[in-house]
Write a protein that holds these residues in place. Sequence first.
Motif, PDB file in Angstrom:
ATOM      1  N   ASP A  36       0.874  -1.170   0.000  1.00  0.00           N
ATOM      2  CA  ASP A  36       0.000   0.000   0.000  1.00  0.00           C
ATOM      3  C   ASP A  36       0.911   1.219   0.000  1.00  0.00           C
ATOM      4  OD1 ASP A  36      -1.518   2.265   0.900  1.00  0.00           O
ATOM      5  OD2 ASP A  36      -3.041   0.884   1.664  1.00  0.00           O
ATOM      6  N   LEU A  37       0.903   1.951  -1.098  1.00  0.00           N
ATOM      7  CA  LEU A  37       1.806   3.100  -1.235  1.00  0.00           C
ATOM      8  C   LEU A  37       1.405   4.248  -0.307  1.00  0.00           C
ATOM      9  CD1 LEU A  37       2.301   3.052  -5.102  1.00  0.00           C
ATOM     10  CD2 LEU A  37       3.870   2.232  -3.344  1.00  0.00           C
ATOM     11  N   THR A  38       0.146   4.311   0.089  1.00  0.00           N
ATOM     12  CA  THR A  38      -0.311   5.375   0.986  1.00  0.00           C
ATOM     13  C   THR A  38       0.206   5.160   2.396  1.00  0.00           C
ATOM     14  OG1 THR A  38      -2.306   5.625  -0.361  1.00  0.00           O
ATOM     15  CG2 THR A  38      -2.340   6.624   1.836  1.00  0.00           C
ATOM     16  N   SER A  39       0.073   3.932   2.894  1.00  0.00           N
ATOM     17  CA  SER A  39       0.511   3.632   4.262  1.00  0.00           C
ATOM     18  C   SER A  39       1.993   3.260   4.316  1.00  0.00           C
ATOM     19  CB  SER A  39      -0.322   2.498   4.861  1.00  0.00           C
ATOM     20  OG  SER A  39      -0.030   1.261   4.215  1.00  0.00           O
ATOM     21  N   GLY A  40       2.566   2.881   3.172  1.00  0.00           N
ATOM     22  CA  GLY A  40       3.961   2.457   3.133  1.00  0.00           C
ATOM     23  C   GLY A  40       4.181   1.100   3.773  1.00  0.00           C
ATOM     24  N   GLU A  41       3.185   0.222   3.657  1.00  0.00           N
ATOM     25  CA  GLU A  41       3.261  -1.085   4.312  1.00  0.00           C
ATOM     26  C   GLU A  41       2.990  -2.228   3.338  1.00  0.00           C
ATOM     27  OE1 GLU A  41       0.305  -0.817   7.366  1.00  0.00           O
ATOM     28  OE2 GLU A  41       1.670   0.198   8.740  1.00  0.00           O
ATOM     29  N   ILE A  42       3.517  -3.380   3.697  1.00  0.00           N
ATOM     30  CA  ILE A  42       3.163  -4.614   3.005  1.00  0.00           C
ATOM     31  C   ILE A  42       1.879  -5.095   3.679  1.00  0.00           C
ATOM     32  CG2 ILE A  42       3.850  -6.991   2.512  1.00  0.00           C
ATOM     33  CD1 ILE A  42       6.796  -5.954   2.710  1.00  0.00           C
ATOM     34  N   VAL A  43       0.816  -5.226   2.887  1.00  0.00           N
ATOM     35  CA  VAL A  43      -0.492  -5.506   3.474  1.00  0.00           C
ATOM     36  C   VAL A  43      -0.989  -6.933   3.271  1.00  0.00           C
ATOM     37  CG1 VAL A  43      -1.244  -3.105   3.435  1.00  0.00           C
ATOM     38  CG2 VAL A  43      -1.667  -4.540   1.440  1.00  0.00           C
ATOM     39  N   LYS A  44      -0.353  -7.655   2.339  1.00  0.00           N
ATOM     40  CA  LYS A  44      -0.826  -9.006   2.062  1.00  0.00           C
ATOM     41  C   LYS A  44       0.285  -9.808   1.409  1.00  0.00           C
ATOM     42  CE  LYS A  44      -4.879  -8.953   0.258  1.00  0.00           C
ATOM     43  NZ  LYS A  44      -6.009  -8.902  -0.685  1.00  0.00           N
ATOM     44  N   ARG A  45       0.353 -11.094   1.753  1.00  0.00           N
ATOM     45  CA  ARG A  45       1.332 -11.996   1.148  1.00  0.00           C
ATOM     46  C   ARG A  45       0.671 -13.326   0.840  1.00  0.00           C
ATOM     47  NH1 ARG A  45       6.492 -12.480   4.907  1.00  0.00           N
ATOM     48  NH2 ARG A  45       7.330 -13.508   3.075  1.00  0.00           N
ATOM     49  N   ASN A  89      -7.857 -13.015  -4.698  1.00  0.00           N
ATOM     50  CA  ASN A  89      -7.205 -12.524  -3.483  1.00  0.00           C
ATOM     51  C   ASN A  89      -6.377 -11.252  -3.661  1.00  0.00           C
ATOM     52  OD1 ASN A  89      -8.244 -14.697  -1.962  1.00  0.00           O
ATOM     53  ND2 ASN A  89      -6.604 -16.009  -2.672  1.00  0.00           N
ATOM     54  N   PHE A  90      -5.997 -10.941  -4.918  1.00  0.00           N
ATOM     55  CA  PHE A  90      -5.135  -9.772  -5.138  1.00  0.00           C
ATOM     56  C   PHE A  90      -5.711  -8.770  -6.137  1.00  0.00           C
ATOM     57  CE2 PHE A  90      -2.323 -12.700  -3.074  1.00  0.00           C
ATOM     58  CZ  PHE A  90      -1.521 -11.883  -2.297  1.00  0.00           C
ATOM     59  N   GLY A  91      -6.952  -8.940  -6.544  1.00  0.00           N
ATOM     60  CA  GLY A  91      -7.597  -7.916  -7.349  1.00  0.00           C
ATOM     61  C   GLY A  91      -7.392  -7.982  -8.839  1.00  0.00           C
ATOM     62  N   GLY A  92      -6.609  -8.940  -9.313  1.00  0.00           N
ATOM     63  CA  GLY A  92      -6.456  -9.110 -10.753  1.00  0.00           C
ATOM     64  C   GLY A  92      -6.169  -7.824 -11.503  1.00  0.00           C
ATOM     65  N   SER A  93      -6.993  -7.524 -12.495  1.00  0.00           N
ATOM     66  CA  SER A  93      -6.746  -6.370 -13.366  1.00  0.00           C
ATOM     67  C   SER A  93      -7.034  -5.036 -12.687  1.00  0.00           C
ATOM     68  CB  SER A  93      -7.563  -6.502 -14.655  1.00  0.00           C
ATOM     69  OG  SER A  93      -8.942  -6.539 -14.348  1.00  0.00           O
ATOM     70  N   ASN A  94      -7.495  -5.059 -11.444  1.00  0.00           N
ATOM     71  CA  ASN A  94      -7.708  -3.811 -10.697  1.00  0.00           C
ATOM     72  C   ASN A  94      -6.436  -3.310 -10.028  1.00  0.00           C
ATOM     73  OD1 ASN A  94     -10.479  -3.715 -11.283  1.00  0.00           O
ATOM     74  ND2 ASN A  94     -10.886  -5.171  -9.641  1.00  0.00           N
ATOM     75  N   LYS A  95      -5.372  -4.081 -10.118  1.00  0.00           N
ATOM     76  CA  LYS A  95      -4.117  -3.724  -9.450  1.00  0.00           C
ATOM     77  C   LYS A  95      -2.980  -3.660 -10.460  1.00  0.00           C
ATOM     78  CE  LYS A  95      -5.696  -4.110  -5.130  1.00  0.00           C
ATOM     79  NZ  LYS A  95      -5.707  -5.327  -4.389  1.00  0.00           N
ATOM     80  N   ILE A  96      -1.912  -2.978 -10.068  1.00  0.00           N
ATOM     81  CA  ILE A  96      -0.680  -2.943 -10.835  1.00  0.00           C
ATOM     82  C   ILE A  96       0.228  -4.028 -10.272  1.00  0.00           C
ATOM     83  CG2 ILE A  96       1.348  -1.564 -11.430  1.00  0.00           C
ATOM     84  CD1 ILE A  96      -0.477   0.930 -10.917  1.00  0.00           C
ATOM     85  N   TYR A  97       0.814  -4.835 -11.138  1.00  0.00           N
ATOM     86  CA  TYR A  97       1.716  -5.897 -10.724  1.00  0.00           C
ATOM     87  C   TYR A  97       3.145  -5.505 -11.071  1.00  0.00           C
ATOM     88  CZ  TYR A  97      -1.939  -9.204  -9.472  1.00  0.00           C
ATOM     89  OH  TYR A  97      -2.979  -9.832  -8.841  1.00  0.00           O
ATOM     90  N   TYR A 166       8.399 -10.934  -1.112  1.00  0.00           N
ATOM     91  CA  TYR A 166       8.405 -10.115   0.109  1.00  0.00           C
ATOM     92  C   TYR A 166       9.559  -9.108   0.088  1.00  0.00           C
ATOM     93  CZ  TYR A 166       9.140  -8.847   4.991  1.00  0.00           C
ATOM     94  OH  TYR A 166       9.348  -8.143   6.154  1.00  0.00           O
ATOM     95  N   ASN A 167      10.752  -9.584  -0.245  1.00  0.00           N
ATOM     96  CA  ASN A 167      11.906  -8.688  -0.312  1.00  0.00           C
ATOM     97  C   ASN A 167      11.734  -7.648  -1.412  1.00  0.00           C
ATOM     98  OD1 ASN A 167      13.997  -9.407   1.745  1.00  0.00           O
ATOM     99  ND2 ASN A 167      13.631 -11.424   0.883  1.00  0.00           N
ATOM    100  N   LEU A 168      11.141  -8.041  -2.529  1.00  0.00           N
ATOM    101  CA  LEU A 168      10.877  -7.090  -3.603  1.00  0.00           C
ATOM    102  C   LEU A 168       9.883  -6.023  -3.146  1.00  0.00           C
ATOM    103  CD1 LEU A 168      11.473  -6.251  -6.491  1.00  0.00           C
ATOM    104  CD2 LEU A 168       9.594  -7.742  -7.222  1.00  0.00           C
ATOM    105  N   ALA A 169       8.918  -6.407  -2.368  1.00  0.00           N
ATOM    106  CA  ALA A 169       7.948  -5.446  -1.834  1.00  0.00           C
ATOM    107  C   ALA A 169       8.637  -4.418  -0.946  1.00  0.00           C
ATOM    108  CB  ALA A 169       6.836  -6.180  -1.081  1.00  0.00           C
ATOM    109  N   LYS A 170       9.588  -4.873  -0.139  1.00  0.00           N
ATOM    110  CA  LYS A 170      10.343  -3.938   0.707  1.00  0.00           C
ATOM    111  C   LYS A 170      11.112  -2.930  -0.151  1.00  0.00           C
ATOM    112  CE  LYS A 170      12.878  -6.558   3.337  1.00  0.00           C
ATOM    113  NZ  LYS A 170      13.714  -7.053   4.424  1.00  0.00           N
ATOM    114  N   LEU A 171      11.744  -3.419  -1.223  1.00  0.00           N
ATOM    115  CA  LEU A 171      12.480  -2.551  -2.131  1.00  0.00           C
ATOM    116  C   LEU A 171      11.530  -1.612  -2.876  1.00  0.00           C
ATOM    117  CD1 LEU A 171      15.137  -1.692  -3.486  1.00  0.00           C
ATOM    118  CD2 LEU A 171      14.834  -3.610  -5.075  1.00  0.00           C
TER     119      LEU A 171
END
Length: 176
Positions: A36-45, A89-97, A166-171
């Motif tokens: 979540d770019l707004t909160s700056g957190e990893i929200v789901k794995r 679980n991750f929103g498919g085409s509603n999200k950027i991958y 997970y590590n990519l999400a942190k980066l």
Amino acid sequence: MNHNRVVCFDLEMCCWNENGIGRTGEIIEIGLAEIDLTSGEIVKRAQYYVKPEADEVSQFCTELTGISPRKIEKQGRSLDEVLNSMKKNFGGSNKIYASWGRDDVILQNECAKKGLEMPFREFINLATLFRIQNRLKDKRVGHKVAQEMKGITWEGRQHSGYVDAYNLAKLALVML
């Protein structure tokens, strides 16, 4: 389209090391970590194991990824089932991958071979973005090195889709 959320993903494939030359086959694991770019957190794995249709998990592949034929047999599902879970679980085409490199092309090619629909439309290659942001021109760096360049500690075993995502999400949180 939710531009505040990015789903980082990593693929692991069947692989062999023959005469010092590596080659890969079908996808056997998809790891995902949503930020979540707004909160700056990893929200789901999540971690999904995929049963290959034509390939098998070699001893080399098990040593590299930690994924054994037994694990695939017990926990693996068809790629179609896994993609449906990803969409749900991750929103498919509603999200950027996003991935490090062109995992989107690998997934797209396997989907095309199996007559499946891609689980997303929008994609960011974080390796290219990293090179641009850091003015590296032609110098390519691996994901782990890039993370270390940004002072981010790597956690877990490399070549696990779940750990790498997970590590990519942190980066990605630092980059984006």
